[in-house]
Design a protein around this motif. Structure first.
Motif, PDB file in Angstrom:
ATOM      1  N   CYS A 147       0.889  -1.126   0.009  1.00 39.24           N
ATOM      2  CA  CYS A 147      -0.107  -0.147  -0.165  1.00 39.24           C
ATOM      3  C   CYS A 147       0.873   1.121   0.046  1.00 39.24           C
ATOM      4  O   CYS A 147       2.120   0.886   0.281  1.00 39.24           O
ATOM      5  CB  CYS A 147      -1.030  -0.130   1.296  1.00 39.24           C
ATOM      6  SG  CYS A 147      -0.019  -0.020   2.821  1.00 39.24           S
ATOM      7  N   ALA A 148       0.003   2.416  -0.186  1.00 39.90           N
ATOM      8  CA  ALA A 148       1.093   3.594  -0.143  1.00 39.90           C
ATOM      9  C   ALA A 148       1.381   3.822   1.396  1.00 39.90           C
ATOM     10  O   ALA A 148       0.713   3.414   2.206  1.00 39.90           O
ATOM     11  CB  ALA A 148       0.242   4.957  -0.536  1.00 39.90           C
ATOM     12  N   THR A 165       5.170  -0.635   2.382  1.00 36.67           N
ATOM     13  CA  THR A 165       4.746   0.676   1.997  1.00 36.67           C
ATOM     14  C   THR A 165       5.438   1.153   0.676  1.00 36.67           C
ATOM     15  O   THR A 165       6.629   1.134   0.572  1.00 36.67           O
ATOM     16  CB  THR A 165       5.055   1.556   3.388  1.00 36.67           C
ATOM     17  OG1 THR A 165       6.175   1.581   3.615  1.00 36.67           O
ATOM     18  CG2 THR A 165       3.972   1.047   4.159  1.00 36.67           C
ATOM     19  N   SER A 183       4.402   7.925  -1.360  1.00 38.64           N
ATOM     20  CA  SER A 183       3.615   8.517  -2.331  1.00 38.64           C
ATOM     21  C   SER A 183       3.420   9.876  -1.861  1.00 38.64           C
ATOM     22  O   SER A 183       3.208  10.331  -0.684  1.00 38.64           O
ATOM     23  CB  SER A 183       2.200   7.731  -2.242  1.00 38.64           C
ATOM     24  OG  SER A 183       1.333   8.469  -2.960  1.00 38.64           O
ATOM     25  N   LYS A 192      -1.386   8.275  -4.259  1.00 37.91           N
ATOM     26  CA  LYS A 192      -1.485   7.053  -5.013  1.00 37.91           C
ATOM     27  C   LYS A 192      -0.294   6.148  -5.210  1.00 37.91           C
ATOM     28  O   LYS A 192       0.591   6.746  -5.152  1.00 37.91           O
ATOM     29  CB  LYS A 192      -2.107   7.705  -6.308  1.00 37.91           C
ATOM     30  CG  LYS A 192      -3.277   8.335  -6.429  1.00 37.91           C
ATOM     31  CD  LYS A 192      -3.490   9.215  -7.537  1.00 37.91           C
ATOM     32  CE  LYS A 192      -3.736   8.207  -8.803  1.00 37.91           C
ATOM     33  NZ  LYS A 192      -4.015   9.017 -10.032  1.00 37.91           N
ATOM     34  N   ILE A 193      -0.542   4.921  -5.739  1.00 39.33           N
ATOM     35  CA  ILE A 193       0.630   4.097  -5.953  1.00 39.33           C
ATOM     36  C   ILE A 193       0.293   3.622  -7.469  1.00 39.33           C
ATOM     37  O   ILE A 193      -0.653   3.473  -8.236  1.00 39.33           O
ATOM     38  CB  ILE A 193       0.707   2.840  -5.094  1.00 39.33           C
ATOM     39  CG1 ILE A 193      -0.487   1.941  -5.043  1.00 39.33           C
ATOM     40  CG2 ILE A 193       1.134   3.105  -3.678  1.00 39.33           C
ATOM     41  CD1 ILE A 193      -0.424   0.855  -4.191  1.00 39.33           C
ATOM     42  N   THR A 202      -8.093   8.942  -2.242  1.00 39.22           N
ATOM     43  CA  THR A 202      -7.012   8.886  -1.161  1.00 39.22           C
ATOM     44  C   THR A 202      -7.243   9.730  -0.220  1.00 39.22           C
ATOM     45  O   THR A 202      -7.907  10.681  -0.327  1.00 39.22           O
ATOM     46  CB  THR A 202      -5.745   9.029  -1.978  1.00 39.22           C
ATOM     47  OG1 THR A 202      -5.696  10.575  -2.222  1.00 39.22           O
ATOM     48  CG2 THR A 202      -5.636   8.369  -3.332  1.00 39.22           C
TER      49      THR A 202
END
Lengths: 344, 344, 344, 344
Positions: free
Chosen positions: C84-85, C108, C111, C115-116, C145
């Protein structure tokens, strides 16, 4: 150095069989790939397959608690329940490690001889599909039990059948499985594979190994993703060849059998020697290497000073004596002669 | 039997130092109380106190992951966070065992050389007292690092001070701490106790032991209730004397020093031999027993066939070579001569 | 009583939409079976199926953290990793609840806009089948987000495809999914089902509900045994009809749309009003109901006294303003007029 | 819409008391700080202090399982054990949530009436300081019990004293504590604070609230770091004012008392009406709002069709009837008249 006296406190207090030590020493040459990708581990695993059936898969771990907890982890998700005797090692001697690592509830069945029956288990087989209720998923038994008794293959099969009828599994804590095999006079395959056991914690440390236990999956598929569980469960040995070498010798040279035979035989001898003594009551059937007895309260501490052992039940003055692979007739004689002297 | 060739894949691939094996064998007499209440364990623990300070308390466990995870468990509750390098063993090589057993979050700091700095840690020291945020509680560093580099005592002290300023702890993963002590030329006490480290995972397996690591609490009180955590964490050895005997010999006979000195020396030699080779670029400072290098992609598999080793970064053709306590000059010569031949 | 002023601190600070409150009140008659076996829950679940596809299965929980953590639990075992971000709510705002309940590692990705990307995720897709490495199993993104930005359906699909190529899942934290749907002008089905998302945390509380979130499994089989996880995860409401009634009204009367439309519109207005102000720099694209800006340090506390809000990044004097379903033009005017006054 | 019929299946099946709903509605104005930093929550917490003592600290959570599990988490570390009745809600109705979240073992005491005694607990108070044994740390009782019975203050005090003598805590699951207070005719302070209880799960949902329970720490210090546990335990409500508003009205307007009084009274009436019926045997003392009875097997399903209820013990044809805050005399008459008709 004075060698410490052999006693009856625990089979964990005994040392390592010389042939096991030799196998370790023989394995100590050069480099091998760590974490189990070595030829000794390969051979040891094959040896298990030869004994339990070719469909078997085997994973070595460091200790009995690791073997039990990871066996249960492999068979459960966190909302499951495990049914066992209230005397089970997983219930009383593992400091809630099973609950912490698996999240599961342990449902305990009161047991006076360490065994559980189909009838007693059945009372807990309800609440299936009801989300408020931890779902029964595993029946776990100990062979031989913590009370020195054992299950017949027929009894094991009945519990396995019961488990499978309910989409559950049967796990056997075999910390002292060698002692059971010797008493029953049957092969591991007949006792475990043929009765329908799903997963076995195969013990070695209590019967002459230095360290190391094996998790034996008796059926294909049960070990899916298990390698990750072993690693996450802190049970993946880097220098695994030294565990594997022990098991290879243990099985190949039948050290398991001679060691267990000696321990069992010594327990029988102890039992026999105690039989005539007034004030000593044997409380459990002696089927393996443990002898449980009620003895006069006032002799306990004196006796412990010479031969340390544990009091099993303070309220009843019940004590536990364990024999080991290295117990000798002389030990029994010295011990019982002191006991007799104290009683009189 | 053909003895397997020594290689550069991992210090875990090496065997057990003969004097360690002898210590195990010497301990194999008679019965002792299991689970650590034996005189050998007592002596081994005292030896740690002699080296790290009398206020130290020591607990033996089976393996490095166990040492790291239980060290963190002792210092945290489940809502805490542990700050470490993204390259840390606890982050990349323990299959999420720290998260599972402690519940804590690992906050990772990008690191090119395996080390983290006060500045980098400080960026994560916020959100204290804010219940939405996992509370930073431990800084964990590796000495020597997974990249073969090391922290100076000054750097360790700076991180310890930073931790303590924020009511946090400093943990050191010392799987290869002996190599650091040899390179730095200082005592364990100077490196660890005097810099303010709180808990140390003291490694032995990678430097000539068979199995066993030690958790060293440097300050009184930190090990409160730790015995239960070790048991629940499946790291309490029944026949503990065999771990203790290894550590006693390891420290008493300074096997740690001679073994690490050899490994470090061989890494330096390897570094030197590689220096002149075109197409080979050393990527990390060689401060202990690891050498990291970028080499031509097309020679990797041929080289691995003769001397197995791991590719560290596929994208960069960066490889890792580890030397061991048993690496010999001849190994280096053979290896570098083959490498030179392949490059040309 | 003086009604508290509407501010820009958080959409969680807003109250409950009157029509939601009415739905609750309308459900408050007589007895219904508890724990979700009631007709209102049935209708609410059907409504989700109508919007996301008939293969969908839906489970109501109490709160967003519960929705996220249980979504991840359904998709993982303890040795897995979630990517995840670094800005993700599951990483920074849930006090390590995901790690504690699932045992998984969070990997992680740095970001700057919440967003990723496929490229960034790909760097972490290695170590499969290697037991030392927590196995990547879920990519988790937030829509919209935490930085007020959003993913296009194409971007979501690319991440879903990437996940599925590696036998992984895509989870969407949709705490503010209504705001995204309104901005994108597409249906939930187009955004979520058609792009290949596996599990969605469907938020309601931040957009006008009192409490309650929904876990939406987009594909059959993913919710296997999930009812036990919800119960064990302490997220099974006894009087569930009151959560269901909210969701039924929310979806049926399109309260989600009007509420989100208002919040988004007000954020746009706020953005517009701020545009001309010297010393105010908008730092993120305004795509939903959040506005991020760097403002002069010396005006922050005075402004907060009138309209409370949070400082996002102390070091940069970056602040976060959230608009809500009940924000009104007047609020924006008063606020920006005060801000202008303070700046000058 | 036809209003569903009131039945006797569960007090969870009843709706929300109108004055609770009004309190929620009254709280629905403007913005307040989320997560509990609002004036309504402040007032509700103060109200608890007024009732239980000023040293009390209170934390609101979503549901009873959350209240119980987090109470236990606050009092334990993972190697502890909790002693409770085998009939306890934490043992049979929470899907192993306590074990999963705390890691602790539940030690269960067989109970025929839902209560446990000092004598029964004492049998489990051994193994202290023995690391193999999960350390007993909490005694947990339910007031009123799952069987409709209750503990006298004297009985509670005896268990609290026993706990404190062993450095343990007493937890009370008060999901139906209001019913006990009404029957006993004493204040919460007299029943809980003055008897020495350490932590109380104070229930509301079963007695007329929509959702929400309170964890009441009766002694300073017990809630240390608890805010992180609540967040990590997924029990921190964002829009907390709506839980707080319910509790404020519930306590301030003594809705707890009138609701519980009605439920208790209706249970007494039901008991009385059943007394004369042949074939109906009341199996538990009726001390609160539950009536347990053995009835003819052949009438169960017909009776359930008109007034749904649960069979408590299939083997004995024992059923459970719960009355609620909204049960009316007419319901009892209709039900018992049908029952009488079916029996004859």
């Amino acid at each position: 150095m004075i060698f410490p006296k052999r006693g009856f406190a625990s089979d964990n207090n005994a040392g390592v069989h010389p042939d096991i030590l030799k196998a370790i020493s023989d394995a100590n040459h050069g480099h091998t790939i760590a974490y189990g990708d070595d030829p000794i581990t390969e051979q040891a695993k094959q040896k298990f397959k030869d004994l339990f059936g070719q469909q078997t898969s085997v994973y070595f771990v460091f200790l009995g608690t690791g073997a039990n907890v990871l066996s249960l982890k492999a068979l459960t998700d966190s909302y499951h329940a495990v049914i066992c005797a209230d005397t089970a090692h997983i219930n009383v001697d593992e400091c809630s490690a099973p609950e912490k690592f698996t999240g599961c509830k342990l449902i305990t069945i009161p047991s006076s001889n360490g065994k559980i029956t189909v009838e007693a288990v059945q009372k807990h087989l309800h609440g299936f599909d009801f989300e408020h209720h931890a779902q029964p998923k595993v029946i776990s038994i100990t062979q031989t039990t913590e009370l020195g008794t054992l299950y017949t293959p027929k009894e094991i099969k009945a519990l396995a059948d019961l488990a499978h009828q309910h989409n559950m599994y049967l796990h056997v804590d075999g910390a002292r499985i060698a002692n059971a095999a010797v008493t029953l006079g049957i092969s591991f395959k007949e006792m475990i594979t043929d009765t329908g056991v799903d997963v076995l914690s195969f013990g070695g440390t209590k019967n002459g190994l230095m360290y190391g236990e094996a998790i034996v999956f008796l059926k294909p598929g049960l070990d899916k993703n298990f390698k990750y569980m072993r690693k996450q469960g802190m049970q993946l040995a880097s220098k695994m060849r030294y565990i594997s070498a022990q098991f290879l010798a243990y099985l190949d040279q039948e050290i398991w059998k001679s060691n267990a035979a000696n321990a069992n035989c010594m327990a029988k001898l102890l039992h026999k020697e105690l039989s005539g003594i007034k004030g000593v009551t044997i409380t459990q059937e002696v089927q393996a290497n443990g002898v449980f007895a009620i003895i006069p309260k006032d002799i306990i501490s004196t006796l412990q000073k010479e031969f340390f052992f544990y009091v099993w039940d303070e309220n009843k003055n019940e004590v536990r004596w364990m024999t080991s692979w290295d117990t000798q007739e002389e030990d029994i004689k010295l011990f019982t002669s002191l006991l007799k002297q104290l009683v009189h």
